[in-house]
Each structure stands twice: as C-alpha cells, then as structure tokens.
Design a protein around this motif. Structure first.
Motif, PDB file in Angstrom:
ATOM      1  N   CYS A 293       1.903 -10.776  32.760  1.00  0.00           N
ATOM      2  CA  CYS A 293       2.753 -11.732  32.022  1.00  0.00           C
ATOM      3  C   CYS A 293       4.221 -11.452  32.610  1.00  0.00           C
ATOM      4  N   PRO A 294       5.021 -12.559  32.780  1.00  0.00           N
ATOM      5  CA  PRO A 294       6.191 -12.618  33.357  1.00  0.00           C
ATOM      6  C   PRO A 294       7.398 -11.987  32.438  1.00  0.00           C
ATOM      7  N   LEU A 295       7.082 -12.002  31.222  1.00  0.00           N
ATOM      8  CA  LEU A 295       8.166 -11.518  30.219  1.00  0.00           C
ATOM      9  C   LEU A 295       8.088  -9.955  30.095  1.00  0.00           C
ATOM     10  N   THR A 296       6.959  -9.282  29.882  1.00  0.00           N
ATOM     11  CA  THR A 296       6.452  -8.023  29.819  1.00  0.00           C
ATOM     12  C   THR A 296       6.242  -7.114  31.091  1.00  0.00           C
ATOM     13  N   GLU A 297       5.717  -8.084  32.026  1.00  0.00           N
ATOM     14  CA  GLU A 297       5.533  -7.491  33.492  1.00  0.00           C
ATOM     15  C   GLU A 297       4.212  -6.498  33.114  1.00  0.00           C
ATOM     16  N   ALA A 298       3.259  -6.944  32.000  1.00  0.00           N
ATOM     17  CA  ALA A 298       2.289  -6.195  31.644  1.00  0.00           C
ATOM     18  C   ALA A 298       1.057  -6.965  31.722  1.00  0.00           C
TER      19      ALA A 298
ATOM     20  N   ASP B  56      -6.480 -22.582  21.223  1.00  0.00           N
ATOM     21  CA  ASP B  56      -6.585 -22.659  22.776  1.00  0.00           C
ATOM     22  C   ASP B  56      -5.095 -21.764  23.213  1.00  0.00           C
ATOM     23  N   PHE B  57      -4.981 -20.856  22.381  1.00  0.00           N
ATOM     24  CA  PHE B  57      -3.551 -19.934  22.518  1.00  0.00           C
ATOM     25  C   PHE B  57      -4.024 -18.440  22.785  1.00  0.00           C
ATOM     26  N   LEU B  58      -3.270 -17.740  23.685  1.00  0.00           N
ATOM     27  CA  LEU B  58      -3.497 -16.414  23.498  1.00  0.00           C
ATOM     28  C   LEU B  58      -2.138 -15.656  22.927  1.00  0.00           C
ATOM     29  N   TYR B  59      -2.550 -14.886  22.053  1.00  0.00           N
ATOM     30  CA  TYR B  59      -1.077 -14.237  21.296  1.00  0.00           C
ATOM     31  C   TYR B  59      -1.021 -12.734  21.877  1.00  0.00           C
ATOM     32  N   GLU B  60       0.377 -12.604  22.340  1.00  0.00           N
ATOM     33  CA  GLU B  60       0.687 -11.210  23.002  1.00  0.00           C
ATOM     34  C   GLU B  60       0.984 -10.398  21.742  1.00  0.00           C
ATOM     35  N   PRO B  61       0.519  -9.381  21.305  1.00  0.00           N
ATOM     36  CA  PRO B  61       0.709  -8.553  20.219  1.00  0.00           C
ATOM     37  C   PRO B  61       1.703  -7.484  20.113  1.00  0.00           C
ATOM     38  N   MET B  62       2.238  -7.288  21.479  1.00  0.00           N
ATOM     39  CA  MET B  62       3.402  -6.468  21.663  1.00  0.00           C
ATOM     40  C   MET B  62       5.011  -7.116  21.217  1.00  0.00           C
ATOM     41  N   ARG B  63       5.143  -8.663  21.857  1.00  0.00           N
ATOM     42  CA  ARG B  63       6.218  -9.078  21.773  1.00  0.00           C
ATOM     43  C   ARG B  63       6.148 -10.362  20.877  1.00  0.00           C
ATOM     44  N   GLU B  64       4.829 -10.611  20.463  1.00  0.00           N
ATOM     45  CA  GLU B  64       4.579 -11.622  19.270  1.00  0.00           C
ATOM     46  C   GLU B  64       5.094 -13.087  19.890  1.00  0.00           C
ATOM     47  N   TYR B  65       4.479 -13.374  21.147  1.00  0.00           N
ATOM     48  CA  TYR B  65       4.643 -14.786  21.691  1.00  0.00           C
ATOM     49  C   TYR B  65       3.358 -15.115  21.872  1.00  0.00           C
ATOM     50  N   LYS B  66       3.096 -16.464  22.374  1.00  0.00           N
ATOM     51  CA  LYS B  66       1.963 -17.092  22.456  1.00  0.00           C
ATOM     52  C   LYS B  66       2.003 -17.988  23.918  1.00  0.00           C
TER      53      LYS B  66
END
Length: 101
Positions: free
Chosen positions: A44-49, A59-69
């Motif tokens: 992920c370019p936002l978290t570099e994780a 059709d979405f993947l939710y990123e639990p640490m920062r709550e974005y999709k």
C-alpha cells in the motif's frame, strides 16, 4: 508482460488473501464471494505496508489499520484518501490461475 501460473482456484478461500511471490514481488490474490478473482501488489502506498490482511467486501478491500478501501478491480484507493495499488490481470484456465506480470 509475461503470463505466469499463480495457483489453483481450489486453494483460494473467498474473502481471504493468498500471497505469492514472483521475481521478488509480493502479490496478493483475492476471491470475492461472487467468485471473481483479483490480484494486486501486496503493498500500500499510503502505509508502505502489505494489504494481504485487508478485509474483502464486494469488490473492495478494506485496510483495517487506516480505515480506507481499495478497489480490487482498478486498484484505486477510494476517496477521501487517494493512491493507486498495482493490479495484475488474471486469467483462468479450468482450475489454474495465471497472472500477467
């Protein structure tokens, strides 16, 4: 682009990511509850994780640490956040899943 064998469809669990590595690149493969299969860079370019542990819904993947999709189809990070995750084209041949990398 090169077409490579990734995995068997039977090895996927709907809504749970599966990691493969191709030429040192980690790729996350997801199957939705409707049966569609998507492959994205496990980065992920936002978290570099990694994104592998995200939660699939539709059709979405939710990123639990920062709550974005992230769109599993386009790789676009949805508003109000922004960014792009690399998407790899998927091809099915029977049970075999191939990716273009």
């Amino acid at each position: 682009m090169t077409k490579i064998f990734a995995t068997k469809k039977s090895k996927l669990i709907p809504r749970v990511g599966r990691l493969i590595t191709v030429d040192g690149k980690n790729i996350a493969i997801f199957q939705t509850t409707s049966g569609s299969i998507h492959a994205l860079a496990d980065y992920c370019p936002l978290t570099e994780a990694p994104i592998l542990e995200g939660i699939v819904s539709g059709d979405f993947l939710y990123e639990p640490m920062r709550e974005y999709k992230i769109s599993l189809v386009t790789g676009e990070i949805q508003e109000p956040d922004e960014g792009q995750v690399t998407v790899y084209p998927v091809e099915l041949s029977g049970e075999d899943i191939y990716l273009e990398v």
